[in-house]
Design a protein around this motif. Structure first.
Motif, mmCIF file in Angstrom:
data_model
loop_
_atom_site.group_PDB
_atom_site.id
_atom_site.type_symbol
_atom_site.label_atom_id
_atom_site.label_comp_id
_atom_site.label_asym_id
_atom_site.label_seq_id
_atom_site.Cartn_x
_atom_site.Cartn_y
_atom_site.Cartn_z
ATOM 1 N N HIS A 193 1.018 -1.160 -0.039
ATOM 2 C CA HIS A 193 -0.022 0.191 0.057
ATOM 3 C C HIS A 193 0.774 1.176 -0.044
ATOM 4 C CE1 HIS A 193 -3.386 2.731 0.930
ATOM 5 N NE2 HIS A 193 -4.277 1.820 0.809
ATOM 6 N N GLY A 194 0.917 1.844 -1.131
ATOM 7 C CA GLY A 194 2.167 2.491 -1.143
ATOM 8 C C GLY A 194 3.422 2.045 -1.059
ATOM 9 N N HIS A 205 -5.621 9.365 -0.195
ATOM 10 C CA HIS A 205 -4.424 8.597 -0.414
ATOM 11 C C HIS A 205 -3.537 9.090 0.161
ATOM 12 C CE1 HIS A 205 -5.849 6.786 -4.299
ATOM 13 N NE2 HIS A 205 -6.786 7.581 -4.126
ATOM 14 N N THR A 254 -3.525 9.529 4.344
ATOM 15 C CA THR A 254 -3.477 8.080 4.802
ATOM 16 C C THR A 254 -2.036 7.431 4.578
ATOM 17 O OG1 THR A 254 -5.778 7.560 4.270
ATOM 18 C CG2 THR A 254 -4.354 5.593 4.415
ATOM 19 N N HIS A 255 -1.527 7.545 3.407
ATOM 20 C CA HIS A 255 -0.099 7.194 3.034
ATOM 21 C C HIS A 255 0.713 7.549 4.135
ATOM 22 C CE1 HIS A 255 -0.734 5.648 -1.348
ATOM 23 N NE2 HIS A 255 -1.373 4.969 -0.439
ATOM 24 N N GLN A 298 3.170 5.526 6.898
ATOM 25 C CA GLN A 298 4.653 5.829 6.622
ATOM 26 C C GLN A 298 5.016 6.089 8.044
ATOM 27 O OE1 GLN A 298 6.747 5.268 4.209
ATOM 28 N NE2 GLN A 298 5.480 5.213 2.633
ATOM 29 N N THR A 331 7.102 4.407 -6.413
ATOM 30 C CA THR A 331 6.492 3.576 -5.735
ATOM 31 C C THR A 331 6.145 2.637 -6.712
ATOM 32 O OG1 THR A 331 5.565 4.975 -3.949
ATOM 33 C CG2 THR A 331 4.347 2.996 -4.463
ATOM 34 N N ASP A 378 4.327 13.122 1.405
ATOM 35 C CA ASP A 378 2.937 12.841 1.261
ATOM 36 C C ASP A 378 2.106 13.796 2.204
ATOM 37 O OD1 ASP A 378 2.958 10.827 -0.737
ATOM 38 O OD2 ASP A 378 3.047 9.203 0.952
#
Length: 381
Positions: A47-48, A127, A130-131, A135, A244, A327
């Protein structure tokens, strides 16, 4: 033989030990089998740049770089697919505006514009934000000293966007104020038979160039600033997407590529519509350059991904912090642009504020469609 004449079984030396050892070996084998089943039973996906594994043993988690299979030829070839898709999506609205007779009331542009607004808002929340949180929650980074790191960086992105637009609008307003005395007043007034002067009524501008620039206070800020701020957030996001994609292992690469292909198409339409709507003072060459940056940035990220493929470690603390911070910053920028410059501006003061019921329905449906579709893509990317 016992004293009473009965036979007594004689156990050979080491027999009990052998049986016990055999029993222990059997148990060890069972444990090994369970451990192997735990490892093989893991279901891992990306995910990412964050790898998620469910099932199996948590002790197998490692922060070291893992060698994986990569089809480098395929990854290089698909750079051109992303290039063409991104270019088509971002240039299409500009070419329609340039070579067609569509006006402010065009249903097509209402759909594209509001659909794009939904795309940008969903990108920021689902996106990017959340990413960034994923992280900074990576076990390889360790516990954060400040738990609000992600949202604090996003807030900085919002504030940075505000300052850029505020200063830009002040400069434009000052420039326009200095230019007014130099303009011949006869161009703006009509003289009545009695010699009195009245302002000449100007018809409403319904061209694409005027799309969404009217404010309730009569100000007409140079929207080039807001579109430039929007593009900066998209550029940061897009280069990370490219990297990514090409550092994702073969097992998940095809799925992620399809998702990102649609992602780039939707985001390109959103940006292209806003570029097409820039005021006539922005030259067509400038618009082409702005669209060209978006077209190239994700393929550049993919090329970087191919270059670092044999050395990239998504669990390296420096990599985690860099990607997470970018991000979160991009999320803040796009939150400002999506909620203030696009959603609130269009629906509170822009062309949707006094629109008819049908246009409101079409625009609202397009807005929700953009939110939903981009949020669904957030399941995989």
């Amino acid at each position: 033989m016992a004293s009473d004449g009965t036979e007594v079984p004689i156990a050979l030396e080491g027999t009990d030990h052998t049986d016990e050892a055999g029993h222990e070996d059997h148990e060890d084998h069972d444990h090994d089998a369970e451990a192997e089943a735990g490892i093989s039973g893991q279901n891992c996906h990306f995910h990412g740049t964050v790898e998620h594994c469910t099932g199996g043993s948590s002790s197998t988690t490692t922060c070291e770089r893992v060698d994986r299979d990569y089809n480098i030829g395929l990854r290089i070839g698909l750079i051109f697919v992303i290039l063409v898709t991104s270019g088509f999506a971002v240039f299409a609205p500009m070419l329609i505006e340039r070579f067609s007779k569509m006006t402010l009331n065009s249903v097509v542009f209402t759909i594209l514009k509001q659909f794009g607004t939904g795309i940008i808002i969903s990108t920021a929340f689902v996106h990017l934000l959340t990413h960034a949180e994923m992280q900074f929650a990576n076990e390889c980074l360790g516990p954060l000293v400040y738990e609000g790191t992600t949202t604090a960086i996003a807030m900085a992105g919002v504030l940075l966007s505000f300052f850029v637009e505020y200063i830009g609008n002040r400069l434009v307003a000052r420039r326009n104020a200095c230019a007014v005395p130099a303009v011949d007043s006869e161009q703006f007034s009509e003289t009545s038979p009695k010699g009195s002067t009245h302002s000449a009524p100007s018809p409403p501008d319904t061209s694409i160039a005027a799309l969404g620039h009217a404010h309730s206070n009569g100000m007409h800020p140079d929207s080039h600033f807001s579109v430039a701020v929007m593009e900066s957030g998209i550029v940061f996001h897009s280069i990370l997407i490219g990297i990514t994609l090409n550092v994702t292992p073969n097992s998940y690469f095809a799925t992620l590529f399809i998702v990102i292909l649609f992602h780039q198409m939707f985001e390109g339409l959103a940006l292209g519509t806003r570029i097409a709507a820039l005021k006539s003072s922005t030259s067509f060459l400038t618009k082409i350059l702005m669209a060209g940056i978006f077209t190239l940035i994700t393929p550049i990220g993919m090329a970087i991904g191919v270059g670092v493929l044999q050395h990239f470690n998504g669990n390296d603390p420096a990599t985690i912090v860099s990607i997470g911070a970018l991000d979160a910053l991009s999320a803040g920028i796009l939150l400002w642009v999506g909620l203030v410059e696009m959603l609130a501006h269009d629906w509170m003061w822009g062309d949707m504020a006094g629109a008819g019921l049908m246009k409101v329905f079409v625009g609202g449906f397009s807005l929700v469609a953009g939110l939903v579709l981009m949020s669904v893509l957030g399941k995989w990317a």
